[in-house]
Every structure is written in structure tokens, then in C-alpha cells.
Design a protein around this motif. Structure first.
Motif, PDB file in Angstrom:
ATOM      1  N   ALA A 233       0.829  -1.210   0.000  1.00  0.00           N
ATOM      2  CA  ALA A 233       0.000   0.000   0.000  1.00  0.00           C
ATOM      3  C   ALA A 233       0.861   1.255   0.000  1.00  0.00           C
ATOM      4  O   ALA A 233       0.554   2.240  -0.692  1.00  0.00           O
ATOM      5  CB  ALA A 233      -0.933  -0.019   1.206  1.00  0.00           C
ATOM      6  N   LEU A 234       1.950   1.242   0.776  1.00  0.00           N
ATOM      7  CA  LEU A 234       2.848   2.407   0.804  1.00  0.00           C
ATOM      8  C   LEU A 234       3.523   2.615  -0.538  1.00  0.00           C
ATOM      9  O   LEU A 234       3.688   3.763  -0.993  1.00  0.00           O
ATOM     10  CB  LEU A 234       3.883   2.224   1.909  1.00  0.00           C
ATOM     11  CG  LEU A 234       3.345   2.263   3.343  1.00  0.00           C
ATOM     12  CD1 LEU A 234       4.446   1.939   4.340  1.00  0.00           C
ATOM     13  CD2 LEU A 234       2.736   3.636   3.655  1.00  0.00           C
ATOM     14  N   LEU A 235       3.928   1.533  -1.197  1.00  0.00           N
ATOM     15  CA  LEU A 235       4.551   1.650  -2.506  1.00  0.00           C
ATOM     16  C   LEU A 235       3.571   2.198  -3.535  1.00  0.00           C
ATOM     17  O   LEU A 235       3.938   3.042  -4.377  1.00  0.00           O
ATOM     18  CB  LEU A 235       5.091   0.288  -2.957  1.00  0.00           C
ATOM     19  CG  LEU A 235       6.311  -0.251  -2.200  1.00  0.00           C
ATOM     20  CD1 LEU A 235       6.649  -1.664  -2.650  1.00  0.00           C
ATOM     21  CD2 LEU A 235       7.519   0.675  -2.395  1.00  0.00           C
ATOM     22  N   MET A 236       2.336   1.755  -3.480  1.00  0.00           N
ATOM     23  CA  MET A 236       1.316   2.253  -4.409  1.00  0.00           C
ATOM     24  C   MET A 236       1.031   3.721  -4.164  1.00  0.00           C
ATOM     25  O   MET A 236       0.862   4.511  -5.106  1.00  0.00           O
ATOM     26  CB  MET A 236       0.041   1.426  -4.274  1.00  0.00           C
ATOM     27  CG  MET A 236       0.170  -0.023  -4.742  1.00  0.00           C
ATOM     28  SD  MET A 236      -1.325  -0.998  -4.449  1.00  0.00           S
ATOM     29  CE  MET A 236      -2.490  -0.125  -5.508  1.00  0.00           C
ATOM     30  N   GLN A 237       0.982   4.109  -2.886  1.00  0.00           N
ATOM     31  CA  GLN A 237       0.751   5.519  -2.569  1.00  0.00           C
ATOM     32  C   GLN A 237       1.903   6.383  -3.058  1.00  0.00           C
ATOM     33  O   GLN A 237       1.684   7.470  -3.608  1.00  0.00           O
ATOM     34  CB  GLN A 237       0.567   5.680  -1.068  1.00  0.00           C
ATOM     35  CG  GLN A 237       0.267   7.118  -0.637  1.00  0.00           C
ATOM     36  CD  GLN A 237       0.085   7.241   0.859  1.00  0.00           C
ATOM     37  OE1 GLN A 237       0.199   6.262   1.591  1.00  0.00           O
ATOM     38  NE2 GLN A 237      -0.197   8.442   1.330  1.00  0.00           N
ATOM     39  N   ALA A 238       3.136   5.894  -2.895  1.00  0.00           N
ATOM     40  CA  ALA A 238       4.301   6.654  -3.364  1.00  0.00           C
ATOM     41  C   ALA A 238       4.292   6.777  -4.878  1.00  0.00           C
ATOM     42  O   ALA A 238       4.649   7.833  -5.437  1.00  0.00           O
ATOM     43  CB  ALA A 238       5.583   5.973  -2.891  1.00  0.00           C
ATOM     44  N   ARG A 240       1.622   6.781  -6.854  1.00  0.00           N
ATOM     45  CA  ARG A 240       0.595   7.749  -7.230  1.00  0.00           C
ATOM     46  C   ARG A 240       1.061   9.180  -7.006  1.00  0.00           C
ATOM     47  O   ARG A 240       0.800  10.078  -7.812  1.00  0.00           O
ATOM     48  CB  ARG A 240      -0.691   7.465  -6.452  1.00  0.00           C
ATOM     49  CG  ARG A 240      -1.453   6.224  -6.932  1.00  0.00           C
ATOM     50  CD  ARG A 240      -2.853   6.210  -6.370  1.00  0.00           C
ATOM     51  NE  ARG A 240      -2.868   6.143  -4.916  1.00  0.00           N
ATOM     52  CZ  ARG A 240      -2.929   5.008  -4.230  1.00  0.00           C
ATOM     53  NH1 ARG A 240      -2.984   3.831  -4.880  1.00  0.00           N
ATOM     54  NH2 ARG A 240      -2.929   5.010  -2.920  1.00  0.00           N
ATOM     55  N   GLU A 241       1.752   9.382  -5.870  1.00  0.00           N
ATOM     56  CA  GLU A 241       2.257  10.722  -5.592  1.00  0.00           C
ATOM     57  C   GLU A 241       3.287  11.148  -6.622  1.00  0.00           C
ATOM     58  O   GLU A 241       3.305  12.314  -7.081  1.00  0.00           O
ATOM     59  CB  GLU A 241       2.862  10.740  -4.195  1.00  0.00           C
ATOM     60  CG  GLU A 241       3.397  12.096  -3.744  1.00  0.00           C
ATOM     61  CD  GLU A 241       2.321  13.158  -3.631  1.00  0.00           C
ATOM     62  OE1 GLU A 241       2.677  14.360  -3.679  1.00  0.00           O
ATOM     63  OE2 GLU A 241       1.132  12.795  -3.485  1.00  0.00           O
ATOM     64  N   GLN A 242       4.166  10.213  -7.010  1.00  0.00           N
ATOM     65  CA  GLN A 242       5.181  10.547  -8.027  1.00  0.00           C
ATOM     66  C   GLN A 242       4.509  10.854  -9.368  1.00  0.00           C
ATOM     67  O   GLN A 242       4.930  11.779 -10.065  1.00  0.00           O
ATOM     68  CB  GLN A 242       6.157   9.388  -8.166  1.00  0.00           C
ATOM     69  CG  GLN A 242       7.305   9.701  -9.126  1.00  0.00           C
ATOM     70  CD  GLN A 242       8.299   8.544  -9.194  1.00  0.00           C
ATOM     71  OE1 GLN A 242       8.064   7.489  -8.622  1.00  0.00           O
ATOM     72  NE2 GLN A 242       9.394   8.761  -9.910  1.00  0.00           N
ATOM     73  N   ALA A 243       3.491  10.082  -9.726  1.00  0.00           N
ATOM     74  CA  ALA A 243       2.788  10.340 -10.985  1.00  0.00           C
ATOM     75  C   ALA A 243       2.082  11.683 -10.956  1.00  0.00           C
ATOM     76  O   ALA A 243       2.065  12.409 -11.966  1.00  0.00           O
ATOM     77  CB  ALA A 243       1.782   9.197 -11.236  1.00  0.00           C
ATOM     78  N   ARG A 244       1.561  12.069  -9.829  1.00  0.00           N
ATOM     79  CA  ARG A 244       0.881  13.367  -9.728  1.00  0.00           C
ATOM     80  C   ARG A 244       1.877  14.505  -9.899  1.00  0.00           C
ATOM     81  O   ARG A 244       1.600  15.497 -10.588  1.00  0.00           O
ATOM     82  CB  ARG A 244       0.187  13.466  -8.358  1.00  0.00           C
ATOM     83  CG  ARG A 244      -0.667  14.727  -8.195  1.00  0.00           C
ATOM     84  CD  ARG A 244      -1.223  14.815  -6.795  1.00  0.00           C
ATOM     85  NE  ARG A 244      -0.176  14.989  -5.809  1.00  0.00           N
ATOM     86  CZ  ARG A 244       0.396  16.194  -5.569  1.00  0.00           C
ATOM     87  NH1 ARG A 244       0.011  17.277  -6.214  1.00  0.00           N
ATOM     88  NH2 ARG A 244       1.348  16.270  -4.647  1.00  0.00           N
ATOM     89  N   GLN A 245       3.051  14.364  -9.261  1.00  0.00           N
ATOM     90  CA  GLN A 245       4.064  15.402  -9.375  1.00  0.00           C
ATOM     91  C   GLN A 245       4.592  15.508 -10.806  1.00  0.00           C
ATOM     92  O   GLN A 245       4.874  16.612 -11.303  1.00  0.00           O
ATOM     93  CB  GLN A 245       5.207  15.112  -8.399  1.00  0.00           C
ATOM     94  CG  GLN A 245       4.810  15.239  -6.955  1.00  0.00           C
ATOM     95  CD  GLN A 245       5.941  14.862  -6.001  1.00  0.00           C
ATOM     96  OE1 GLN A 245       7.024  14.465  -6.437  1.00  0.00           O
ATOM     97  NE2 GLN A 245       5.690  15.000  -4.687  1.00  0.00           N
ATOM     98  N   THR A 246       4.736  14.358 -11.488  1.00  0.00           N
ATOM     99  CA  THR A 246       5.215  14.378 -12.875  1.00  0.00           C
ATOM    100  C   THR A 246       4.214  15.060 -13.789  1.00  0.00           C
ATOM    101  O   THR A 246       4.574  15.838 -14.682  1.00  0.00           O
ATOM    102  CB  THR A 246       5.454  12.930 -13.357  1.00  0.00           C
ATOM    103  OG1 THR A 246       6.432  12.315 -12.492  1.00  0.00           O
ATOM    104  CG2 THR A 246       5.966  12.918 -14.788  1.00  0.00           C
ATOM    105  N   ALA A 247       2.930  14.769 -13.555  1.00  0.00           N
ATOM    106  CA  ALA A 247       1.894  15.392 -14.377  1.00  0.00           C
ATOM    107  C   ALA A 247       1.795  16.888 -14.155  1.00  0.00           C
ATOM    108  O   ALA A 247       1.454  17.659 -15.060  1.00  0.00           O
ATOM    109  CB  ALA A 247       0.536  14.726 -14.080  1.00  0.00           C
ATOM    110  N   ALA A 248       2.147  17.331 -12.925  1.00  0.00           N
ATOM    111  CA  ALA A 248       2.105  18.759 -12.640  1.00  0.00           C
ATOM    112  C   ALA A 248       3.245  19.497 -13.318  1.00  0.00           C
ATOM    113  O   ALA A 248       3.179  20.669 -13.581  1.00  0.00           O
ATOM    114  CB  ALA A 248       2.141  18.972 -11.133  1.00  0.00           C
TER     115      ALA A 248
END
Length: 248
Positions: A233-238, A240-248
């Protein structure tokens, strides 16, 4: 020789007619019943609402008591009357039902005492005796103490079914149900998140497959599987966070 439970038809200890799970459920009912008494007594009062026009009103005086609760708390017999006309409702009142089973159990047990000459006398017991009185809580406590004996008798299923019926009647009136909670670890059988714990059940059960776990077995299972699930779960959350930052 091992036996089969007369209620759930699962494995029961040798010379027992109730398995550990059904004995546990019966014991929790006997503990639960006294807890409902204050609410039931509060319900034992007249309906003083005014008569109204329309289908929900009444054109006659209300009954002096709630007959459904009176059927539970009032006097009666330990066995139901034969309803020849089919116009009776309800069932055996709570107090007579509990006392009736206590009296029946006591009648099967020997009474041992010494007479005035010191001779030991063994004779049939004349009746049950509860140290805390002769009310519903006292007989519930008495029956809990003699449950190990009752579980070894061929009539144990009748006692179980009658107490199950009266508990369902009580819960229907008080609008209560046993506490339950969903468990966070997945089921070891179907791997679904469907394990549930109920306060009146000995085992944690799966709502999807037949898996049953004791609380100790669940704790061991949870200790094995949860660290890996938390890490995933922690790896999946990390991610998602990385993908959000890349998209920004």
C-alpha cells in the motif's frame, strides 16, 4: 469417541451434543438477556398517544400495556399451551422459560447431604436454588454455571433452540443486534476482505467462504500477511504521488 453438534452439525468434543462455538453462543445469550431488561421494562407502559383520523389512528382506548413485552416479562408456564384454535401469539415468557430449564436440570442431578446421624444421603434434587435471588438475571447466571452439564445431554438442542427463539423475540422488540466489525486482514481461504467478528460468536468467520478462525488464529494470520500488505500500500501511494508530481 468424537460426536457431532446437534445444532450446527460440526465437530463436537467427545460425549457432547453442543460444539464449543454453540456453547459460546448460548453463554453469550444468557449474558445478554439481563442487559435488555431495563429497556423492556421501560417499554411496558401504555401507548398514550391521542386518537387521530385516518388509518394510523384508533377509535378505542389503548391497551394498558404493550402486550408484546408483557408476553415476555409476564407470568406463564415453562412449556407452551396447546393452541387448539390457532389464535395464540407470542411464546413462553422469559422468566418461566429460564426457571423451567433450571428446574429440569436440577431434577436430573443428585442431591447429597448428611442427616442428623451423619449418614450421607443421596436423593433427587427438589429444585434449583440461585444465590442471587429468583429473577431473570439470577436464573441466567445459574444456567451459565450448569451449561457444561447441559452441553453433554441429548436435550441440549431443545434448550439452545428455545433460548435462541426468546433472544430473537427480545432483539426484535428492542431493535438491537450483536456488535460486529469487519477485520482488516484478508481471508486465508478466498483472499477476500470478508472476515467478520461478532461478539456472540466464538469464531471470526468469512462472509464469502466457509473459513472460521479463532481469535488466536486470526492474530497469527494477521501478523504474517499485514506487513506485506502495508508495504504494498505504501509503494502504491508513493507511485501515485510521483505520478501526480510528474503530471504537474
Amino acid at each position: 469417541m468424537d460426536t457431532t453438534c446437534s445444532i450446527c452439525h460440526r465437530h463436537a468434543p467427545a460425549e457432547h451434543y453442543l460444539c464449543d462455538a454453540c456453547q459460546y453462543r448460548l453463554r453469550t445469550w444468557l449474558r445478554e438477556i439481563p442487559q435488555h431488561l431495563p429497556l423492556l421494562r421501560d417499554m411496558l407502559r401504555p401507548d398514550t398517544g391521542p386518537a387521530q383520523r385516518g388509518g394510523s389512528g384508533r377509535a378505542h382506548s389503548p391497551l394498558p400495556v404493550d402486550v408484546r413485552v408483557l408476553d415476555l416479562l409476564g407470568p406463564g408456564h415453562a412449556v407452551p399451551w396447546v393452541d387448539a384454535h390457532g389464535d395464540q401469539t407470542g411464546g413462553v415468557p422469559l422468566g418461566p422459560l429460564l426457571y423451567g430449564w433450571a428446574r429440569y436440570i436440577a431434577s436430573e442431578l443428585p442431591s447429597v447431604h448428611r442427616d442428623e446421624h451423619g449418614t450421607v444421603r443421596i436423593q433427587p434434587c427438589t429444585g434449583p436454588w440461585a444465590r442471587r435471588g429468583a429473577d431473570v438475571p439470577a436464573w441466567c447466571t445459574w444456567l451459565q454455571a450448569y451449561l457444561p452439564y447441559a452441553a453433554r445431554q441429548s436435550w441440549a438442542h431443545a434448550m439452545y433452540e428455545q433460548l435462541e427463539d426468546v433472544v430473537h423475540r427480545i432483539r426484535w422488540l428492542t431493535h438491537t443486534r450483536p456488535g460486529s466489525r469487519s477485520m482488516d486482514a484478508p481471508c486465508p481461504g478466498c483472499e477476500g476482505f470478508a472476515l467478520q467478528e461478532r461478539e456472540d460468536e466464538l469464531h471470526i468467520t468469512c462472509k464469502v467462504c466457509p473459513v472460521r478462525l479463532t481469535r488466536e488464529q486470526y492474530a497469527d494470520h494477521r501478523a504474517v500477511v499485514m506487513p506485506g500488505l502495508v508495504r504494498t500500500a505504501l509503494l502504491m501511494q508513493a507511485a501515485r504521488e510521483q505520478a501526480r508530481q510528474t503530471a504537474a
